[in-house]
Design a protein around this motif. Structure first.
Motif, PDB file in Angstrom:
ATOM      1  N   ILE A   1       0.838   4.147  -3.028  1.00 14.02           N
ATOM      2  CA  ILE A   1       0.514   5.553  -2.778  1.00 14.02           C
ATOM      3  C   ILE A   1       1.665   6.453  -3.220  1.00 14.02           C
ATOM      4  O   ILE A   1       1.452   7.467  -3.895  1.00 14.02           O
ATOM      5  CB  ILE A   1       0.157   5.763  -1.295  1.00 14.02           C
ATOM      6  CG1 ILE A   1      -1.169   5.068  -1.001  1.00 14.02           C
ATOM      7  CG2 ILE A   1       0.084   7.244  -0.945  1.00 14.02           C
ATOM      8  CD1 ILE A   1      -1.499   4.932   0.459  1.00 14.02           C
TER       9      ILE A   1
ATOM     10  N   LEU B   1      -7.781   4.022   0.174  1.00 13.40           N
ATOM     11  CA  LEU B   1      -8.688   2.950   0.588  1.00 13.40           C
ATOM     12  C   LEU B   1     -10.144   3.324   0.345  1.00 13.40           C
ATOM     13  O   LEU B   1     -10.938   2.494  -0.118  1.00 13.40           O
ATOM     14  CB  LEU B   1      -8.456   2.591   2.062  1.00 13.40           C
ATOM     15  CG  LEU B   1      -7.094   1.967   2.368  1.00 13.40           C
ATOM     16  CD1 LEU B   1      -6.916   1.777   3.875  1.00 13.40           C
ATOM     17  CD2 LEU B   1      -6.902   0.662   1.623  1.00 13.40           C
TER      18      LEU B   1
ATOM     19  N   LEU C   1       0.810  -1.216   0.000  1.00 11.18           N
ATOM     20  CA  LEU C   1       0.000   0.000   0.000  1.00 11.18           C
ATOM     21  C   LEU C   1       0.844   1.266   0.000  1.00 11.18           C
ATOM     22  O   LEU C   1       0.597   2.184  -0.791  1.00 11.18           O
ATOM     23  CB  LEU C   1      -0.962  -0.016   1.192  1.00 11.18           C
ATOM     24  CG  LEU C   1      -1.913   1.160   1.327  1.00 11.18           C
ATOM     25  CD1 LEU C   1      -2.764   1.318   0.072  1.00 11.18           C
ATOM     26  CD2 LEU C   1      -2.791   0.984   2.545  1.00 11.18           C
ATOM     27  N   THR C   2       1.832   1.323   0.852  1.00 15.59           N
ATOM     28  CA  THR C   2       2.668   2.527   0.924  1.00 15.59           C
ATOM     29  C   THR C   2       3.342   2.804  -0.407  1.00 15.59           C
ATOM     30  O   THR C   2       3.364   3.941  -0.878  1.00 15.59           O
ATOM     31  CB  THR C   2       3.719   2.383   2.037  1.00 15.59           C
ATOM     32  OG1 THR C   2       3.053   2.148   3.279  1.00 15.59           O
ATOM     33  CG2 THR C   2       4.576   3.627   2.152  1.00 15.59           C
TER      34      THR C   2
ATOM     35  N   TRP D   1      -2.389  11.590  -2.792  1.00 10.29           N
ATOM     36  CA  TRP D   1      -2.927  10.361  -2.198  1.00 10.29           C
ATOM     37  C   TRP D   1      -2.321  10.135  -0.821  1.00 10.29           C
ATOM     38  O   TRP D   1      -1.153  10.435  -0.578  1.00 10.29           O
ATOM     39  CB  TRP D   1      -2.589   9.154  -3.072  1.00 10.29           C
ATOM     40  CG  TRP D   1      -3.348   9.115  -4.345  1.00 10.29           C
ATOM     41  CD1 TRP D   1      -2.908   9.499  -5.577  1.00 10.29           C
ATOM     42  CD2 TRP D   1      -4.687   8.653  -4.527  1.00 10.29           C
ATOM     43  NE1 TRP D   1      -3.895   9.317  -6.505  1.00 10.29           N
ATOM     44  CE2 TRP D   1      -4.998   8.797  -5.897  1.00 10.29           C
ATOM     45  CE3 TRP D   1      -5.652   8.146  -3.673  1.00 10.29           C
ATOM     46  CZ2 TRP D   1      -6.231   8.436  -6.428  1.00 10.29           C
ATOM     47  CZ3 TRP D   1      -6.876   7.794  -4.200  1.00 10.29           C
ATOM     48  CH2 TRP D   1      -7.155   7.933  -5.563  1.00 10.29           C
ATOM     49  N   ASP D   2      -3.116   9.603   0.072  1.00 10.44           N
ATOM     50  CA  ASP D   2      -2.660   9.068   1.350  1.00 10.44           C
ATOM     51  C   ASP D   2      -3.462   7.794   1.585  1.00 10.44           C
ATOM     52  O   ASP D   2      -4.345   7.455   0.787  1.00 10.44           O
ATOM     53  CB  ASP D   2      -2.809  10.080   2.496  1.00 10.44           C
ATOM     54  CG  ASP D   2      -4.234  10.573   2.711  1.00 10.44           C
ATOM     55  OD1 ASP D   2      -5.186   9.906   2.245  1.00 10.44           O
ATOM     56  OD2 ASP D   2      -4.395  11.619   3.348  1.00 10.44           O
ATOM     57  N   GLU D   3      -3.145   7.080   2.632  1.00 10.28           N
ATOM     58  CA  GLU D   3      -3.786   5.784   2.853  1.00 10.28           C
ATOM     59  C   GLU D   3      -5.308   5.872   2.976  1.00 10.28           C
ATOM     60  O   GLU D   3      -6.022   5.130   2.293  1.00 10.28           O
ATOM     61  CB  GLU D   3      -3.177   5.095   4.083  1.00 10.28           C
ATOM     62  CG  GLU D   3      -3.582   3.659   4.204  1.00 10.28           C
ATOM     63  CD  GLU D   3      -2.795   2.909   5.261  1.00 10.28           C
ATOM     64  OE1 GLU D   3      -3.425   2.143   6.004  1.00 10.28           O
ATOM     65  OE2 GLU D   3      -1.567   3.078   5.339  1.00 10.28           O
TER      66      GLU D   3
END
Length: 73
Positions: free
Chosen positions: A43, A65, A39-40, A59-61
């Motif tokens: 992003i 999501l 995921l990191t 974008w961030d987590e």
């Protein structure tokens, strides 16, 4: 085993329809093809490609999501 993950839209009922969805799926395919699968890294990859979240922010987590959840509906 990797054959299970060759279709970038495998969880969708249909193909991406909007230009935004096509651009996002292309960016994700590019990021995944470079070996990034966490995921990191996804992003970071989206932000490095200059593709912002739908609200125009990087974008961030939570944004990522939420957008994947929305697109998966």
């Amino acid at each position: 085993m990797s054959e299970l993950y060759l279709d970038p839209a495998q969880s969708r009922l249909g193909k991406p329809v909007s230009p935004y969805e096509k651009k996002l799926s292309g960016a994700l395919a590019e990021i995944f093809s470079q070996g990034t699968h966490h995921l990191t890294g996804v992003i970071v990859g989206l932000n490095n490609l200059g593709l912002n979240a739908p609200d125009g922010a990087p974008w961030d987590e939570p944004r990522f999501l939420a957008e994947m959840r929305r697109l998966g509906e």
